[in-house]
Design an enzyme around this catalytic site. Sequence first.
Site, PDB file in Angstrom:
ATOM      1  N   ASP A  58       0.805  -1.225   0.000  1.00 47.18           N
ATOM      2  CA  ASP A  58       0.000   0.000   0.000  1.00 47.18           C
ATOM      3  C   ASP A  58       0.840   1.278   0.000  1.00 47.18           C
ATOM      4  O   ASP A  58       0.619   2.181  -0.806  1.00 47.18           O
ATOM      5  CB  ASP A  58      -1.009  -0.011   1.152  1.00 47.18           C
ATOM      6  CG  ASP A  58      -0.380   0.078   2.533  1.00 47.18           C
ATOM      7  OD1 ASP A  58       0.752  -0.421   2.724  1.00 47.18           O
ATOM      8  OD2 ASP A  58      -1.033   0.632   3.437  1.00 47.18           O
ATOM      9  N   TYR A  73      -1.911 -14.031   1.747  1.00 47.49           N
ATOM     10  CA  TYR A  73      -0.634 -13.454   2.157  1.00 47.49           C
ATOM     11  C   TYR A  73       0.327 -14.491   2.737  1.00 47.49           C
ATOM     12  O   TYR A  73      -0.095 -15.445   3.402  1.00 47.49           O
ATOM     13  CB  TYR A  73      -0.859 -12.395   3.247  1.00 47.49           C
ATOM     14  CG  TYR A  73      -1.549 -11.147   2.774  1.00 47.49           C
ATOM     15  CD1 TYR A  73      -0.837 -10.132   2.157  1.00 47.49           C
ATOM     16  CD2 TYR A  73      -2.921 -10.979   2.963  1.00 47.49           C
ATOM     17  CE1 TYR A  73      -1.471  -8.967   1.736  1.00 47.49           C
ATOM     18  CE2 TYR A  73      -3.559  -9.826   2.541  1.00 47.49           C
ATOM     19  CZ  TYR A  73      -2.830  -8.821   1.926  1.00 47.49           C
ATOM     20  OH  TYR A  73      -3.462  -7.684   1.503  1.00 47.49           O
ATOM     21  N   GLY A 132      -7.176   3.107  -3.650  1.00 42.62           N
ATOM     22  CA  GLY A 132      -6.941   4.064  -2.575  1.00 42.62           C
ATOM     23  C   GLY A 132      -5.505   4.535  -2.508  1.00 42.62           C
ATOM     24  O   GLY A 132      -5.237   5.701  -2.184  1.00 42.62           O
ATOM     25  N   ASP A 133      -4.565   3.662  -2.815  1.00 42.06           N
ATOM     26  CA  ASP A 133      -3.147   4.026  -2.764  1.00 42.06           C
ATOM     27  C   ASP A 133      -2.812   5.081  -3.813  1.00 42.06           C
ATOM     28  O   ASP A 133      -2.083   6.042  -3.537  1.00 42.06           O
ATOM     29  CB  ASP A 133      -2.267   2.795  -2.984  1.00 42.06           C
ATOM     30  CG  ASP A 133      -2.603   1.652  -2.049  1.00 42.06           C
ATOM     31  OD1 ASP A 133      -3.104   1.929  -0.939  1.00 42.06           O
ATOM     32  OD2 ASP A 133      -2.368   0.488  -2.429  1.00 42.06           O
TER      33      ASP A 133
END
Length: 316
Positions: free
Chosen positions: A29, A100, A257-258
């Site tokens: 991010d 992840y 969003g990043d």
Amino acid sequence: MKNVYLFGECMVELSRTSDGLLKQSYAGDVYNTAVYLKRAFNDFNVNFFTAVGEDPLSDEMVAAFEKENVNTDMVQRVRGKAPGLYMISVDNSGERSFSYWRNDSAARQIMQFVSAENVGYLCMGDLFFFSGISLAVITPNERDIFWQLLRKLKDSGVRIAFDPNYRARMWADKTEAKIQFERAFRMSDLVMPGIEELEQLYGFTEFSKIQDFCSAFGIEELVVKNGPESVCCIRDGELSEIDITPVETVVDTTSAGDSFNGVYLGARMSGIGVAESVQLAAAAAGEVIQHRGAIIPSQAFADKMGPLVEQHAVEK
């Protein structure tokens, strides 16, 4: 030249191409924010403060940073560790989910590099940006070191920007996340949450409730992202809601969003007004979500954002 430091983790990203094959790249991010900030505002000195390993993947990752013109002077090397890894799965509407492998990543060792020398470099910055994921990656017994660092930066006049970016699986429970986030709220000049994470943590669905809650923290500028619908900005206690135009075709919402964060930060630091900065940032996010993966081809981004940034720079 504006000097920005971004603190966080970059990982190996695996995503499927249109023909079903796996594509390897590098993302995270805060790193994504750094890339899009630098692409949109090339005259900024964008620095990434992170830790990687000494393995070939780490070497390739650092080379990727350099290719994006992100300064690597603050990239630290950890012997015996390697980067984290994640895989993106995208549904038919473009919404993504992640798997992840990061519990033993090199980035989790970053606090050992908060030396007097490195703190000195950070204190010379104009802006320091971090996220809720940045906090979650730090081992709990080392978080006090981070808060001491942030206090030194504020005392040196560095502006602090924070995106909560709440990921429930990275925290022991909501209480742990709230404690850390609320410390961040108190320390930050600019906070950039998504409305969905404030709903998950606090049950807020209305901008007015968010404004009431955040007023206790003394945040100078609050930018609340509400997906494709609008962005609510609260600056010096005054609330404004800015409509944005959604794109018709969403391929992959990874890094929406990043990219918004990176362009918004760059625009505001360039003296562009709040509403205009939102429109620029929303245009960046709208372009990013029409491509697969967190970091889209640089030419596609430049074709979209170059004329817009130039136009707003002239108008400001």
